[in-house]
Write an enzyme that holds these catalytic residues in place. Sequence first.
Site, PDB file in Angstrom:
ATOM      1  N   ASN A   1       1.675  48.974  37.834  1.00  9.79           N
ATOM      2  CA  ASN A   1       2.194  49.531  36.583  1.00  9.79           C
ATOM      3  C   ASN A   1       1.011  50.156  35.854  1.00  9.79           C
ATOM      4  O   ASN A   1       0.218  49.457  35.244  1.00  9.79           O
ATOM      5  CB  ASN A   1       2.827  48.401  35.753  1.00  9.79           C
ATOM      6  CG  ASN A   1       3.261  48.871  34.379  1.00  9.79           C
ATOM      7  OD1 ASN A   1       3.245  50.075  34.084  1.00  9.79           O
ATOM      8  ND2 ASN A   1       3.648  47.934  33.527  1.00  9.79           N
ATOM      9  N   TRP A   2       0.918  51.459  35.960  1.00 10.13           N
ATOM     10  CA  TRP A   2      -0.263  52.150  35.394  1.00 10.13           C
ATOM     11  C   TRP A   2      -0.205  52.223  33.877  1.00 10.13           C
ATOM     12  O   TRP A   2      -1.182  52.619  33.245  1.00 10.13           O
ATOM     13  CB  TRP A   2      -0.367  53.567  35.974  1.00 10.13           C
ATOM     14  CG  TRP A   2      -0.700  53.630  37.437  1.00 10.13           C
ATOM     15  CD1 TRP A   2      -0.925  52.578  38.289  1.00 10.13           C
ATOM     16  CD2 TRP A   2      -0.859  54.823  38.224  1.00 10.13           C
ATOM     17  NE1 TRP A   2      -1.205  53.041  39.549  1.00 10.13           N
ATOM     18  CE2 TRP A   2      -1.173  54.415  39.533  1.00 10.13           C
ATOM     19  CE3 TRP A   2      -0.759  56.183  37.947  1.00 10.13           C
ATOM     20  CZ2 TRP A   2      -1.394  55.332  40.573  1.00 10.13           C
ATOM     21  CZ3 TRP A   2      -0.971  57.101  38.972  1.00 10.13           C
ATOM     22  CH2 TRP A   2      -1.294  56.667  40.273  1.00 10.13           C
ATOM     23  N   LYS A   3       0.931  51.935  33.297  1.00 10.90           N
ATOM     24  CA  LYS A   3       1.108  52.061  31.837  1.00 10.90           C
ATOM     25  C   LYS A   3       0.672  53.462  31.386  1.00 10.90           C
ATOM     26  O   LYS A   3       0.878  54.419  32.126  1.00 10.90           O
ATOM     27  CB  LYS A   3       0.364  50.932  31.121  1.00 10.90           C
ATOM     28  CG  LYS A   3       0.745  49.566  31.718  1.00 10.90           C
ATOM     29  CD  LYS A   3       0.310  48.388  30.920  1.00 10.90           C
ATOM     30  CE  LYS A   3       0.766  47.113  31.618  1.00 10.90           C
ATOM     31  NZ  LYS A   3       0.460  45.904  30.875  1.00 10.90           N
TER      32      LYS A   3
ATOM     33  N   HIS B   1      10.209  46.141  30.325  1.00 11.81           N
ATOM     34  CA  HIS B   1       8.848  45.616  30.261  1.00 11.81           C
ATOM     35  C   HIS B   1       8.587  45.030  28.878  1.00 11.81           C
ATOM     36  O   HIS B   1       9.086  45.544  27.874  1.00 11.81           O
ATOM     37  CB  HIS B   1       7.836  46.727  30.565  1.00 11.81           C
ATOM     38  CG  HIS B   1       6.459  46.191  30.726  1.00 11.81           C
ATOM     39  ND1 HIS B   1       5.636  45.958  29.661  1.00 11.81           N
ATOM     40  CD2 HIS B   1       5.779  45.797  31.830  1.00 11.81           C
ATOM     41  CE1 HIS B   1       4.490  45.450  30.104  1.00 11.81           C
ATOM     42  NE2 HIS B   1       4.554  45.340  31.415  1.00 11.81           N
TER      43      HIS B   1
ATOM     44  N   GLU C   1       6.190  45.196  26.908  1.00  9.88           N
ATOM     45  CA  GLU C   1       5.641  46.107  25.894  1.00  9.88           C
ATOM     46  C   GLU C   1       6.748  46.933  25.256  1.00  9.88           C
ATOM     47  O   GLU C   1       6.664  47.311  24.091  1.00  9.88           O
ATOM     48  CB  GLU C   1       4.545  46.991  26.529  1.00  9.88           C
ATOM     49  CG  GLU C   1       3.264  46.189  26.734  1.00  9.88           C
ATOM     50  CD  GLU C   1       2.458  46.572  27.949  1.00  9.88           C
ATOM     51  OE1 GLU C   1       2.644  47.670  28.485  1.00  9.88           O
ATOM     52  OE2 GLU C   1       1.628  45.742  28.376  1.00  9.88           O
TER      53      GLU C   1
ATOM     54  N   GLU D   1       7.159  38.079  33.935  1.00  6.32           N
ATOM     55  CA  GLU D   1       5.933  38.467  33.245  1.00  6.32           C
ATOM     56  C   GLU D   1       5.819  37.709  31.935  1.00  6.32           C
ATOM     57  O   GLU D   1       6.356  38.154  30.901  1.00  6.32           O
ATOM     58  CB  GLU D   1       5.944  39.980  32.982  1.00  6.32           C
ATOM     59  CG  GLU D   1       5.975  40.800  34.256  1.00  6.32           C
ATOM     60  CD  GLU D   1       5.222  42.117  34.084  1.00  6.32           C
ATOM     61  OE1 GLU D   1       4.420  42.433  34.951  1.00  6.32           O
ATOM     62  OE2 GLU D   1       5.427  42.800  33.067  1.00  6.32           O
TER      63      GLU D   1
ATOM     64  N   GLY E   1      -2.216  41.459  30.228  1.00  5.39           N
ATOM     65  CA  GLY E   1      -3.382  42.146  29.679  1.00  5.39           C
ATOM     66  C   GLY E   1      -4.342  41.234  28.935  1.00  5.39           C
ATOM     67  O   GLY E   1      -5.241  41.709  28.244  1.00  5.39           O
TER      68      GLY E   1
ATOM     69  N   SER F   1      -1.992  39.628  34.271  1.00  5.48           N
ATOM     70  CA  SER F   1      -3.400  39.387  34.622  1.00  5.48           C
ATOM     71  C   SER F   1      -3.594  39.006  36.091  1.00  5.48           C
ATOM     72  O   SER F   1      -4.475  38.208  36.428  1.00  5.48           O
ATOM     73  CB  SER F   1      -4.021  38.334  33.702  1.00  5.48           C
ATOM     74  OG  SER F   1      -3.993  38.780  32.357  1.00  5.48           O
TER      75      SER F   1
ATOM     76  N   GLY G   1      -0.847  45.353  36.314  1.00  9.61           N
ATOM     77  CA  GLY G   1      -1.233  46.347  35.322  1.00  9.61           C
ATOM     78  C   GLY G   1      -2.687  46.763  35.511  1.00  9.61           C
ATOM     79  O   GLY G   1      -3.014  47.598  36.356  1.00  9.61           O
ATOM     80  N   GLY G   2      -3.577  46.162  34.743  1.00  7.14           N
ATOM     81  CA  GLY G   2      -4.987  46.557  34.724  1.00  7.14           C
ATOM     82  C   GLY G   2      -5.609  46.691  36.107  1.00  7.14           C
ATOM     83  O   GLY G   2      -6.314  47.674  36.400  1.00  7.14           O
TER      84      GLY G   2
HETATM   85  P1  PGA Z   1      -1.643  43.174  33.493  1.00  9.75           P
HETATM   86  O1  PGA Z   1      -0.203  43.841  33.213  1.00  9.75           O
HETATM   87  O2  PGA Z   1      -1.751  42.988  34.993  1.00  9.75           O
HETATM   88  O3  PGA Z   1      -2.635  44.165  32.954  1.00  9.75           O
HETATM   89  O4  PGA Z   1      -1.671  41.869  32.779  1.00  9.75           O
HETATM   90  C1  PGA Z   1       0.922  43.493  33.982  1.00  9.75           C
HETATM   91  C2  PGA Z   1       2.126  44.225  33.470  1.00  9.75           C
HETATM   92  O5  PGA Z   1       2.238  44.407  32.247  1.00  9.75           O
HETATM   93  O6  PGA Z   1       3.004  44.652  34.246  1.00  9.75           O
END
Ligand code: PGA
Length: 258
Positions: free
Chosen positions: A9-11, A97, A99, A171, A177, A216, A237-238
């Site tokens: 997930n590149w956001k 998601h 966010e 999640e 994050g 994470s 994500g990251g």
């Molecule tokens: P993260 O994000 O790996 O940076 O914690 C995961 C996600 O939000 O899908």
Amino acid sequence: MRKPLVAGNWKMNLDLAGARKLIGELRAGYSAEAAAKVEVAVCPPAVYVLPAVEAARGSGIAVGAQDLYFEASGAFTGEISAAMVKDVGATYVIIGHSERRHTIGHLEDDRMINLKVRAARKAGLTPILCVGETLAERQGGQTLDVLTFQLTAGIVGHALGSEADLVLAYEPVWAIGTGQNATPQQAQEAHAHLRAELRRLAGPVADRVRILYGGSMKPENAAEILEQPDVDGGLVGGASLKADSFLGIVRAALATAT
Ligand code: PGA
């Protein structure tokens, strides 16, 4: 058996050149042999979905969008439909998601998420439905109830026939994050609960639906999380923004795949 899925997930990250470069590096590190055992997907920002599809063509790397709008077409400035996402060659779409549920101005509710899952399915996309508790909910002992509610609300009214109809992502909001991942035991407890609830709601297809862990995840913690029996991959994500770390997680998934 469930084929693990590692989805990035590149956001709201990378640019066009960076997206193409990253996919090129992923292609180089993802062999046909690996592709037979572990599925890999990337979910770029909407404007990079088509270039990502082109860059990934023939590699076995799937592409997904990070969201869509549930209406088919019309006066919805700024939105994209499920058919548009499908039209440019994506096969997955992240829906609900945290966010989007908690941070971004839209503050999506479960009703809208349900409509988005429906729209994705209707267009032939596989929704990656995200569920997860906040820190306050975990501390209040509400984790499993929150998961039951979000899962039920997300899929109510939708018949599930196969693993292509749904991917779930657990999640925990407090792990996204933050560098603080769920322990393997916390992940397994949540995933087993989700699978049991899915079985109750949708029947035996629950044994074929992949449940990804997200929050994470990185190469250093991926193996112990991915080896849990009900963890079928990751939504990353990251660590998905650099080929080394993302491929490190793919390798960890390969080690647990049969
Ligand atoms: P993260 O994000 O790996 O940076 O914690 C995961 C996600 O939000 O899908």
